[in-house]
Scaffold this motif. Sequence first.
Motif, short mmCIF file in Angstrom:
data_model
loop_
_atom_site.label_atom_id
_atom_site.label_comp_id
_atom_site.label_asym_id
_atom_site.label_seq_id
_atom_site.Cartn_x
_atom_site.Cartn_y
_atom_site.Cartn_z
N ALA A 24 0.84 -1.19 0.00
CA ALA A 24 0.00 0.00 0.00
C ALA A 24 0.88 1.24 0.00
N THR A 25 0.53 2.20 -0.85
CA THR A 25 1.22 3.49 -0.91
C THR A 25 0.16 4.57 -0.82
N VAL A 26 0.33 5.49 0.15
CA VAL A 26 -0.64 6.56 0.37
C VAL A 26 0.10 7.89 0.39
N ALA A 27 -0.42 8.87 -0.35
CA ALA A 27 0.09 10.24 -0.32
C ALA A 27 -1.10 11.15 -0.02
N GLN A 28 -0.99 11.95 1.04
CA GLN A 28 -2.07 12.85 1.43
C GLN A 28 -1.52 14.26 1.62
N ASN A 29 -2.19 15.22 0.99
CA ASN A 29 -1.81 16.61 1.11
C ASN A 29 -3.08 17.41 1.37
N GLY A 30 -3.30 17.79 2.63
CA GLY A 30 -4.49 18.53 3.02
C GLY A 30 -4.34 19.02 4.44
N SER A 31 -5.30 19.77 4.92
CA SER A 31 -5.22 20.29 6.29
C SER A 31 -5.24 19.17 7.32
N ASN A 32 -6.10 18.18 7.10
CA ASN A 32 -6.26 17.07 8.05
C ASN A 32 -6.18 15.75 7.29
N ASN A 33 -5.23 14.90 7.70
CA ASN A 33 -4.98 13.64 7.01
C ASN A 33 -5.03 12.49 8.01
N ALA A 34 -5.72 11.40 7.65
CA ALA A 34 -5.78 10.22 8.51
C ALA A 34 -5.70 8.97 7.63
N THR A 35 -4.84 8.03 8.05
CA THR A 35 -4.64 6.80 7.31
C THR A 35 -4.62 5.62 8.27
N GLY A 36 -5.29 4.54 7.88
CA GLY A 36 -5.23 3.28 8.61
C GLY A 36 -4.95 2.16 7.64
N VAL A 37 -3.92 1.36 7.90
CA VAL A 37 -3.54 0.26 7.02
C VAL A 37 -3.43 -1.01 7.86
N LEU A 38 -4.13 -2.07 7.46
CA LEU A 38 -3.99 -3.39 8.07
C LEU A 38 -3.63 -4.36 6.96
N GLN A 39 -2.51 -5.05 7.14
CA GLN A 39 -2.03 -5.98 6.12
C GLN A 39 -1.72 -7.34 6.73
N PHE A 40 -2.19 -8.39 6.04
CA PHE A 40 -1.91 -9.77 6.46
C PHE A 40 -1.41 -10.52 5.23
N GLY A 41 -0.19 -11.05 5.30
CA GLY A 41 0.33 -11.79 4.16
C GLY A 41 1.75 -12.25 4.38
#
Length: 136
Positions: free
Chosen positions: A63-80
């Motif tokens: 997973a690749t996430v790029a966030q550009n804003g006033s408020n940023n939230a990311t949640g990543v769950l990976q099983f493998g």
Amino acid sequence: MNRHFLVVATVVLVSCFTANGPARAQGADIKTIVSVNGPPVVVNQNSSLNMVGIFQIGSNTSATVAQNGSNNATGVLQFGGTTSSSVGQAGTNNFTFVGQTGQSATSLLSQLGAMNTGVIAQFGKVNSSMVVQTSP
């Protein structure tokens, strides 16, 4: 730890919703992605409020996430077997949680903002993570 995490997550989410005031319109980009044995996930968000939740299961998850804003939230769950994530956030309030379970877990987190919160939990034979947090 769990109780502290929930308090921090609640504070970040409340601040995200109240940052621009209740009477004004807000630009929001909110995504939920579930992937089972799928291709790598790439998310780019550039709204005032950016939120993404990614759940992946498979032999190789990425997973690749790029966030550009006033408020940023990311949640990543990976099983493998091999799990990898990369999150870059630029904004006033940045919050990220990454949870990885597998043979090999790799994570990169970069946050530029006034309030940066990052949590990485890795459960594998080979774990590697890097966190960079700076304020403007």
